[in-house]
Structures are given as structure tokens and as C-alpha cells.
Design a protein around this motif. Structure first.
Motif, PDB file in Angstrom:
ATOM      1  N   VAL A 149     -15.456 -20.517 -35.344  1.00 50.55           N
ATOM      2  CA  VAL A 149     -14.848 -21.209 -36.040  1.00 50.55           C
ATOM      3  C   VAL A 149     -12.996 -20.328 -36.141  1.00 50.55           C
ATOM      4  O   VAL A 149     -13.429 -20.254 -34.923  1.00 50.55           O
ATOM      5  N   GLY A 150     -12.718 -20.131 -37.227  1.00 52.36           N
ATOM      6  CA  GLY A 150     -11.396 -19.957 -37.281  1.00 52.36           C
ATOM      7  C   GLY A 150     -10.945 -21.023 -36.842  1.00 52.36           C
ATOM      8  O   GLY A 150     -10.366 -21.163 -36.230  1.00 52.36           O
ATOM      9  N   HIS A 151     -10.016 -20.322 -37.753  1.00 49.91           N
ATOM     10  CA  HIS A 151      -8.228 -21.890 -38.262  1.00 49.91           C
ATOM     11  C   HIS A 151      -7.259 -21.138 -37.903  1.00 49.91           C
ATOM     12  O   HIS A 151      -6.512 -21.424 -38.926  1.00 49.91           O
ATOM     13  N   GLU A 152      -6.967 -19.378 -38.804  1.00 49.35           N
ATOM     14  CA  GLU A 152      -5.531 -19.228 -39.391  1.00 49.35           C
ATOM     15  C   GLU A 152      -5.157 -18.209 -38.337  1.00 49.35           C
ATOM     16  O   GLU A 152      -5.574 -16.719 -37.888  1.00 49.35           O
ATOM     17  N   GLY A 153      -5.138 -18.042 -36.698  1.00 47.01           N
ATOM     18  CA  GLY A 153      -5.159 -18.033 -35.828  1.00 47.01           C
ATOM     19  C   GLY A 153      -3.390 -17.361 -35.247  1.00 47.01           C
ATOM     20  O   GLY A 153      -2.656 -18.653 -35.042  1.00 47.01           O
ATOM     21  N   ALA A 154      -3.213 -16.483 -34.671  1.00 47.15           N
ATOM     22  CA  ALA A 154      -1.615 -15.969 -34.383  1.00 47.15           C
ATOM     23  C   ALA A 154      -2.361 -15.173 -32.543  1.00 47.15           C
ATOM     24  O   ALA A 154      -2.985 -14.358 -33.236  1.00 47.15           O
ATOM     25  N   GLY A 155      -1.072 -15.187 -32.111  1.00 47.72           N
ATOM     26  CA  GLY A 155      -1.616 -14.807 -30.927  1.00 47.72           C
ATOM     27  C   GLY A 155      -0.541 -15.059 -30.098  1.00 47.72           C
ATOM     28  O   GLY A 155       0.685 -14.832 -30.338  1.00 47.72           O
ATOM     29  N   ILE A 156      -0.236 -14.284 -28.376  1.00 48.31           N
ATOM     30  CA  ILE A 156       0.439 -14.291 -27.380  1.00 48.31           C
ATOM     31  C   ILE A 156       0.204 -15.955 -26.485  1.00 48.31           C
ATOM     32  O   ILE A 156      -1.285 -15.626 -25.951  1.00 48.31           O
ATOM     33  N   VAL A 157       1.228 -16.328 -26.187  1.00 49.63           N
ATOM     34  CA  VAL A 157       0.777 -17.462 -24.838  1.00 49.63           C
ATOM     35  C   VAL A 157       0.256 -16.698 -23.964  1.00 49.63           C
ATOM     36  O   VAL A 157       1.617 -16.038 -22.945  1.00 49.63           O
ATOM     37  N   GLU A 158      -0.667 -17.194 -23.415  1.00 48.93           N
ATOM     38  CA  GLU A 158      -0.943 -16.410 -21.416  1.00 48.93           C
ATOM     39  C   GLU A 158      -0.096 -16.876 -21.361  1.00 48.93           C
ATOM     40  O   GLU A 158      -0.516 -17.339 -19.798  1.00 48.93           O
ATOM     41  N   GLU A 159      -0.944 -18.576 -20.960  1.00 52.07           N
ATOM     42  CA  GLU A 159      -0.913 -19.141 -20.064  1.00 52.07           C
ATOM     43  C   GLU A 159      -0.663 -21.082 -20.523  1.00 52.07           C
ATOM     44  O   GLU A 159      -1.052 -21.487 -21.193  1.00 52.07           O
ATOM     45  N   ILE A 160      -0.022 -21.553 -19.219  1.00 50.35           N
ATOM     46  CA  ILE A 160       0.202 -23.313 -20.075  1.00 50.35           C
ATOM     47  C   ILE A 160      -0.281 -24.164 -19.050  1.00 50.35           C
ATOM     48  O   ILE A 160       0.056 -24.197 -18.132  1.00 50.35           O
ATOM     49  N   GLY A 161      -0.517 -25.646 -19.368  1.00 49.70           N
ATOM     50  CA  GLY A 161      -0.738 -26.256 -18.865  1.00 49.70           C
ATOM     51  C   GLY A 161       0.704 -27.024 -18.277  1.00 49.70           C
ATOM     52  O   GLY A 161       1.543 -26.903 -18.460  1.00 49.70           O
ATOM     53  N   SER A 162       0.250 -27.880 -17.328  1.00 49.51           N
ATOM     54  CA  SER A 162       1.657 -28.496 -16.471  1.00 49.51           C
ATOM     55  C   SER A 162       2.524 -29.484 -17.425  1.00 49.51           C
ATOM     56  O   SER A 162       3.224 -29.485 -16.819  1.00 49.51           O
ATOM     57  N   ALA A 163       2.467 -29.794 -18.197  1.00 51.85           N
ATOM     58  CA  ALA A 163       2.836 -30.898 -19.491  1.00 51.85           C
ATOM     59  C   ALA A 163       3.193 -30.229 -20.665  1.00 51.85           C
ATOM     60  O   ALA A 163       4.068 -30.763 -21.452  1.00 51.85           O
ATOM     61  N   VAL A 164       2.858 -28.774 -20.294  1.00 52.31           N
ATOM     62  CA  VAL A 164       3.608 -27.835 -21.773  1.00 52.31           C
ATOM     63  C   VAL A 164       4.730 -28.210 -22.209  1.00 52.31           C
ATOM     64  O   VAL A 164       5.951 -26.990 -21.057  1.00 52.31           O
TER      65      VAL A 164
END
Length: 375
Positions: A63-78
Motif C-alpha cells: 500500500v502507500g498512496h502519498e508518494g513523492a519521487g523522481i521519474v526513472e523511466e517512461i513508456g512510449s506514450a507518456v
């Protein structure tokens, strides 16, 4: 080949959080985003999954749903973010149902399926054990992990200068409380509001009510130090309901009742008190995750004849990509001091942090999952 991560797993109802090494899916779907989690708030809804108040959940899960972080990788349509972006995570929504197209993603027809049932829109979870056991997700986010995979709709990009350890809770607790005021109740300037429960949701509502210009801001709780905190950040009146009848006191303060009432406790008698504290024409929003009942015994005498309203509000009826940046602006202007309500814990202190939240000792525990992060 899967990537190994550390995650806090709930293996059974009422079980402790257990730190485990899991495998994270190695490939992304076109709309998915891989996020390195820096920090995550702990919310009452996480506890509601742990203790069953939030309904059935397919353990084991992260669980956990108040996350903050840094994008490492994105999908082709993002298109919502790019590698290296700093992000706050919030709930998922389909983006195409009638309510989403009307600008109300928190009322998405598929909200429960996407957020509460343990799988993403494709019916999958990104987490697994070495023996192949699936470990379910939550809010399509699962921020109690060193890394996670979300949909691009879960993501709100924020400035690189913002301390990610302080802003994760804007993705649920604080946006729920503030959004209930800003988006659902929309109080008039000079009006009176009462908030039952002074946790993160209640104090988020209090700060928003002050911003909107409510003149009488009443907070009710049974924990004195939380009430004192409420007073420091804007409450004009505080009531310890263990010591006096809150409905009687509220009507005395307001000369008849409040225009707006919010309950964040989910306790049946307290919800009744919140409703009874309304003046004629008042609006009541019960927002807690609970299985307890709220009943109106005599609809005509208690509801219709006084033209009262009971409003269901989920996630503050907020559009995350709009509401979260707005809260950050208020925070930076010292109008929404949410970080003063937070206390940091290390990842391995998760059960202590959750216990402190449940007891009322700490208003908003925040797990610092990446201890090497520096803003």
C-alpha cells in the motif's frame, strides 16, 4: 529480467508491515511511469486496508498512496512527464468516462477498480516474489516501496527545488481535506464551519477554510495537543468532545449552528453530531474511510424541513494535476503550512510511524525511503 526493490508488504489482515525484497516488472506499458520513491506519507486509508475498514483487499499487497519521487523511466506514450522529473503521486482514473470528461476524475466510474482492487487497468500488478507470487498494488501507486510503476495519470510534476520529503501528503490527506472545502462545500466568505477530527484531512480542511474566508472555524477532537495545533494554524474555537457536548457548544458559538460540517473520524455518533451541528440550509460532508453507519432517522423532520444536505466527497473531488500545484503555491506563500504537521521516519520504522498515526501522537508521519536524497 526483473528489478529487485524493497517494499513494505501487508501479508494478512491486521498484520504488521513487513519489509521484503520484491521483483518489479522490467518493462513498461506505453502509459506507464517508473518512479524512484523518495518519501511517502502514511494515511489513515493505508491503516484502513491493514485493519479491514477499507473493505476487502487481496493480500499480499504493497500500500502507500502519498508518494513523492523522481521519474526513472517512461513508456512510449507518456506525455505528462519525462525522465528526471520530480513528481507527486495521487490516485488513478480512466480519463474517458463521463465524469472524467466532465472534469471530475475523483468520481470516475472505474475509480474503485483502478485504486482499491490490487491491479492496474490491465489487470496486472508490477510486484512479485521470486517464487512467482503476485503482490498486489494500491491506488495504482504503492508508494511504500523504493521503486514503483504507475500510470501517467497518477503523476503530477513539481519543481526540482521542492523538498520531496515534505510534499507527498499533498497527494491524499491534505488534498482530500482541502478539496472537500474548495471543491465540494465551497463555503461563502464569513460563514461558519466545524471540522470533527484534527488529523491531516481535518487540518487540511481547516487551512482551506481559512483561505476561503470562513469567519468561524471550529475544530472538535478528543486529543488536546491536536486541538492546540488546530488553534495555531487557524481554528477560532476548539472543543474537546470528551469534556463537553460539542453540538451544544457549537450552537452556542454560532447562535444556532454552522453552515458547513466535515467529519473525518468515520465514527457513527460523531457523524451524527456533525450533522446535528448544522443550521438550516447547512451542508455536511462525511469523508472518512469507514464501515460504520451514518443514519438519518427521520428524513423529513431532520433533513428536508431544514433543507440540510449530505454530500459524498472522495479525494476532495480534486483534479490532482490542478489541485496539487495550487496547494504548493499556498504552502510556499505560508497559507497552507502542511509541513509543520509532519514528522519524518526511516523506512524500517514504518510500523512505529503507523502506530503513532493511529494513536494521534503524530498528525502526519512521513517515511523517508531514500535517506540519501537531498533537495
Amino acid at each position: 529480467m526483473s528489478n529487485q526493490i524493497k517494499a513494505a508488504v501487508l501479508n494478512k489482515l491486521n498484520g504488521d508491515f513487513e519489509l521484503e525484497t520484491l521483483n518489479l516488472a522490467s518493462t513498461l506499458s506505453p502509459h506507464e511511469v517508473k518512479v524512484h520513491i523518495v518519501a511517502s506519507g502514511i494515511c489513515h486509508t493505508d491503516e484502513a486496508v491493514r485493519n479491514g475498514q477499507g473493505g476487502d483487499y487481496p493480500y499480499p499487497g504493497v500500500v502507500g498512496h502519498e508518494g513523492a519521487g523522481i521519474v526513472e523511466e517512461i513508456g512510449s506514450a507518456v506525455r505528462s512527464c519525462k525522465q528526471g522529473d520530480h513528481v507527486i503521486l495521487c490516485y488513478d482514473y480512466d480519463g474517458y468516462c463521463k465524469n472524467c470528461l466532465d472534469g471530475r476524475p475523483a468520481a470516475c466510474f472505474n475509480w474503485n477498480k483502478l485504486n482499491m482492487e490490487g491491479f492496474n487497468a490491465e489487470g496486472k500488478t508490477p510486484f512479485s516474489r521470486d517464487d512467482g507470487t503476485e503482490v498486489h498494488n494500491f491506488f495504482n501507486q504503492s508508494s511504500f516501496a523504493t521503486e514503483t510503476i504507475v500510470d501517467d495519470r497518477n503523476v503530477t510534476v513539481v519543481g526540482d527545488d521542492i523538498d520531496l520529503r515534505k510534499v507527498g501528503p499533498l497527494g491524499c490527506g491534505f488534498v482530500t481535506g482541502s478539496g472537500t472545502v474548495f471543491n465540494a462545500l465551497q463555503p461563502k466568505v464569513g460563514s461558519a464551519i466545524v471540522i470533527f477530527g484534527t488529523g491531516a484531512v481535518g487540518l487540511g480542511a481547516l487551512m482551506a477554510a481559512k483561505i476561503t474566508g470562513c469567519n468561524t472555524l471550529i475544530c472538535v477532537d478528543v486529543v488536546d495537543h491536536r486541538l492546540e495545533t488546530a488553534k495555531k494554524i487557524g481554528a477560532t474555537h476548539i472543543i474537546n468532545s470528551k469534556e463537553e457536548d460539542p453540538v451544544k457548544k457549537i450552537k452556542e458559538i454560532t447562535n444556532g449552528g454552522v453552515d458547513y460540517a466535515i467529519d473525518t473520524t468515520g465514527i457513527s455518533p460523531v457523524m451524527t453530531q456533525a450533522f446535528e451541528s448544522l443550521t438550516s440550509g447547512g451542508k455536511f460532508a462525511p469523508v472518512a474511510v469507514t464501515r460504520h453507519e451514518f443514519k438519518i432517522e427521520h428524513p423529513f423532520a431532520d433533513l428536508t424541513s431544514y433543507q440540510k444536505s449530505v454530500i459524498g466527497v472522495l479525494m476532495g473531488d480534486a483534479v490532482p494535476q490542478k489541485s496539487i500545484p495550487q496547494l504548493i503555491e499556498f504552502w510556499q506563500a505560508s497559507k497552507f503550512p502542511s509541513d509543520t504537521l509532519e514528522k519524518f521516519y526511516t523506512f524500517d520504522q514504518i510500523n512505529e510511524a503507523n502506530a503513532d498515526s493511529n494513536s494521534g501522537k503524530v498528525i502526519k508521519p512521513v517515511l523517508v525511503i531514500d535517506e540519501d536524497y537531498r533537495p
